[in-house]
Design an enzyme around this catalytic site. Structure first.
Site, PDB file in Angstrom:
ATOM      1  N   CYS A   1       0.796  -1.233   0.000  1.00  0.00           N
ATOM      2  CA  CYS A   1       0.000   0.000   0.000  1.00  0.00           C
ATOM      3  C   CYS A   1       0.827   1.281   0.000  1.00  0.00           C
ATOM      4  CB  CYS A   1      -0.943  -0.011   1.199  1.00  0.00           C
ATOM      5  SG  CYS A   1      -1.994  -1.457   1.211  1.00  0.00           S
TER       6      CYS A   1
HETATM    7  C1  UGA Z   1      -1.303   0.451   5.542  1.00  0.00           C
HETATM    8  C2  UGA Z   1      -2.108   1.420   6.421  1.00  0.00           C
HETATM    9  O1  UGA Z   1      -1.568   1.448   7.741  1.00  0.00           O
HETATM   10  C3  UGA Z   1      -3.578   1.008   6.480  1.00  0.00           C
HETATM   11  O2  UGA Z   1      -4.318   1.982   7.224  1.00  0.00           O
HETATM   12  C4  UGA Z   1      -4.131   0.930   5.051  1.00  0.00           C
HETATM   13  O3  UGA Z   1      -5.473   0.494   5.036  1.00  0.00           O
HETATM   14  C5  UGA Z   1      -3.291  -0.056   4.243  1.00  0.00           C
HETATM   15  O4  UGA Z   1      -1.908   0.389   4.234  1.00  0.00           O
HETATM   16  C6  UGA Z   1      -3.842  -0.097   2.852  1.00  0.00           C
HETATM   17  O5  UGA Z   1      -3.842   0.940   2.179  1.00  0.00           O
HETATM   18  O6  UGA Z   1      -4.398  -1.129   2.459  1.00  0.00           O
HETATM   19  P1  UGA Z   1      -0.217  -1.982   5.866  1.00  0.00           P
HETATM   20  O7  UGA Z   1       0.564  -1.664   4.632  1.00  0.00           O
HETATM   21  O8  UGA Z   1      -0.943  -3.264   5.952  1.00  0.00           O
HETATM   22  O9  UGA Z   1      -1.324  -0.827   6.151  1.00  0.00           O
HETATM   23  O10 UGA Z   1       0.785  -1.975   7.103  1.00  0.00           O
HETATM   24  P2  UGA Z   1       1.361  -0.864   8.113  1.00  0.00           P
HETATM   25  O11 UGA Z   1       1.237  -1.403   9.485  1.00  0.00           O
HETATM   26  O12 UGA Z   1       0.805   0.477   7.873  1.00  0.00           O
HETATM   27  O13 UGA Z   1       2.914  -0.883   7.738  1.00  0.00           O
HETATM   28  C7  UGA Z   1       3.391  -0.434   6.470  1.00  0.00           C
HETATM   29  C8  UGA Z   1       4.914  -0.350   6.511  1.00  0.00           C
HETATM   30  O14 UGA Z   1       5.345   0.719   7.343  1.00  0.00           O
HETATM   31  C9  UGA Z   1       5.600  -1.607   7.051  1.00  0.00           C
HETATM   32  O15 UGA Z   1       6.718  -1.897   6.259  1.00  0.00           O
HETATM   33  C10 UGA Z   1       6.028  -1.205   8.444  1.00  0.00           C
HETATM   34  O16 UGA Z   1       7.167  -1.911   8.895  1.00  0.00           O
HETATM   35  C11 UGA Z   1       6.334   0.269   8.255  1.00  0.00           C
HETATM   36  N1  UGA Z   1       6.226   1.061   9.500  1.00  0.00           N
HETATM   37  C12 UGA Z   1       5.036   1.221  10.127  1.00  0.00           C
HETATM   38  C13 UGA Z   1       7.368   1.684   9.999  1.00  0.00           C
HETATM   39  O17 UGA Z   1       8.485   1.568   9.435  1.00  0.00           O
HETATM   40  N2  UGA Z   1       7.259   2.442  11.152  1.00  0.00           N
HETATM   41  C14 UGA Z   1       6.071   2.614  11.786  1.00  0.00           C
HETATM   42  O18 UGA Z   1       6.061   3.342  12.822  1.00  0.00           O
HETATM   43  C15 UGA Z   1       4.941   1.989  11.277  1.00  0.00           C
END
Ligand code: UGA
Length: 430
Positions: free
Chosen positions: A253
């Site tokens: 995403c």
């Molecule tokens: C993300 C959004 O958080 C959701 O709200 C959205 O619905 C989704 O995309 C989508 O558009 O379908 P997702 O990709 O499943 O969700 O996972 P996240 O938990 O957001 O993590 C995304 C990336 O960011 C991961 O690689 C994670 O490791 C990284 N991340 C997250 C960080 O590096 N630091 C953080 O503080 C949080």
């Protein structure tokens, strides 16, 4: 209500299960026969905590699986919109789903509301879906905000529900659909709803890239970025969520949606400077681990490097956009032998990623004889590794903690050369 979910990926399957739990009669419509058969047997074709059990509870009762869309009060379109070469969203699955619905709906005994849950560039529902379905259905845009790894909890208890409609007709069915959800419900225009989704993901990605840049500054200053973020987050105008520094964001995403929004901006003659910076910071961030390895090992050529974690984040077997990919490639380009491990995503990585990496079945196997170990995904099992394991197994116990998930002090005490991203060690209070 009778609800049809078109597309049984993460969003479709989770949404279907949760709407069935809420008492709706749900049909999960999936064109891929293997995926459909798996779901009909109660097997979720991807790893998502708790979803197998939740599916089993509703399958054959309020939820059924089908290959074709049947009459429904609401049809939710949950197909993928993957990136094309130029970063724009590929709308072919959306068009196919809209065409299928347009062919089916005129013979239904009712006029449905068709809501687009897929993430689409602002204007898409008006331009692409409406001409196909216009007369036969009321249309809505209903973006989804669930995360992989916590999809069920997010879908059961959302922060808000956003619905864009062209006129009043679609509003009541969408209110009825989510009647049991106790959260703010925003009814707005289709384009607003579409942009809310992109803006939300882009801002979350911006927070991460921002935190990652601060982390690199903190590290050079001998400061721990978590201490900074914690205090910054106490300001009620800011908050510490998604300021977790690491090797960058991945997944299906954030990278795709920020690229697509950037593409939309350029088409509108708006220069997306912020979005450019978010993506270029994210491209550079995983190379922290490669730089550290190169410096501490005095070059990469002939070294053996273990990469712990291939999934894009813990709790999923998804490797799309995983930061392990640029890391493994850069290590291999430098002449290193790379051994990868993941509790869930090893197979997916081998299948979908073109990179020179040997997969290890256990952490111990990955560490055996390694000159350095890079922690790429913060799986809880990695934080539980006994520090002595690194010292006993590795040729040189060099541990590079790209997700700040390990207890650096215990590792250093056990004799490990430890570096944590954004974790300066010289800052002493005096
Ligand atoms: C993300 C959004 O958080 C959701 O709200 C959205 O619905 C989704 O995309 C989508 O558009 O379908 P997702 O990709 O499943 O969700 O996972 P996240 O938990 O957001 O993590 C995304 C990336 O960011 C991961 O690689 C994670 O490791 C990284 N991340 C997250 C960080 O590096 N630091 C953080 O503080 C949080």
């Amino acid at each position: 209500m009778d609800v049809a979910i078109v597309g049984a990926g993460y969003v479709g399957t989770t949404t279907g299960v949760v709407l069935a739990e809420a008492g709706h009669d749900v049909t999960l419509v999936e064109v891929d026969a293997d995926r459909r058969d798996a779901l009909a047997e109660g097997e979720v074709p991807f790893h998502e905590p708790g979803l197998d059990d939740a599916l089993a509870d509703v399958l054959g009762g309020r939820l059924t699986v089908a290959g074709k869309v049947e009459p429904a009060d609401v049809a939710l379109v949950c197909v993928g919109t993957p990136p094309r070469e130029d970063g724009s969203a590929d709308l072919s699955q959306l068009k196919a789903a809209a065409d299928d619905l347009a062919a089916a709906v005129p013979s239904w005994d009712r006029r449905p509301t068709v809501a687009v849950k897929s993430t689409v560039p602002p204007g898409t529902t008006r331009r692409v879906v409406r001409p196909r379905l216009g007369e036969h259905a009321d249309l809505a845009v209903n973006p989804e905000f669930l995360r992989e790894g916590s999809a069920l909890a997010d879908a059961r208890d959302p922060d808000r529900i956003v619905v864009g409609t062209f006129d009043d007709a679609a509003e009541q069915p969408m209110r009825d659909l989510y009647a049991d959800r106790d959260c703010p419900k925003v009814f707005t225009t289709p384009e607003t709803a579409e942009l809310v989704k992109y803006a939300s993901n882009a801002l979350l990605a911006t927070k991460i890239s921002f935190a990652n840049e601060i982390a690199l500054i903190a590290e050079q200053l001998g400061v721990d970025v978590d201490d900074v973020v914690e205090a910054v987050g106490m300001d009620h105008r800011l908050n510490a969520a998604f300021l977790g520094a690491g090797l960058g964001f991945g997944g299906s995403c954030f990278p795709k949606d920020v690229q697509a929004l950037r593409h939309v901006a350029r088409e509108l003659d708006v220069e997306p400077r912020m979005l450019d910076a978010v993506l270029s910071t994210n491209d550079a961030q995983p190379l922290w681990a490669v730089r550290q390895a190169r410096t501490l090992l005095d070059g990469l050529d002939g070294r053996r490097v273990a990469v712990l974690g291939l999934a894009f984040k813990p709790g999923t077997s998804d490797v799309r956009g995983s930061r392990a990919v640029p890391i493994v490639r850069a290590l291999a380009d430098g002449g290193a032998t790379v051994v990868g491990h993941d509790p869930m995503a090893g197979q997916a990585f081998a299948e979908h990623v073109d990179a020179e990496v040997t997969l290890a079945g256990t952490v111990e196997e990955a560490l055996d004889g390694a000159d350095a170990c890079i922690l790429q995904t913060a799986w809880p099992a990695y934080a539980a590794i006994d520090p002595a394991t690194f010292v006993d197994r590795m040729r040189r116990p060099v541990v590079l903690d790209g997700r700040r998930a390990l207890d650096g002090a215990s590792l250093i005490e056990a004799g490990v050369t430890y570096r944590g991203l954004g974790n300066g060690t010289q800052g002493e209070r005096s």
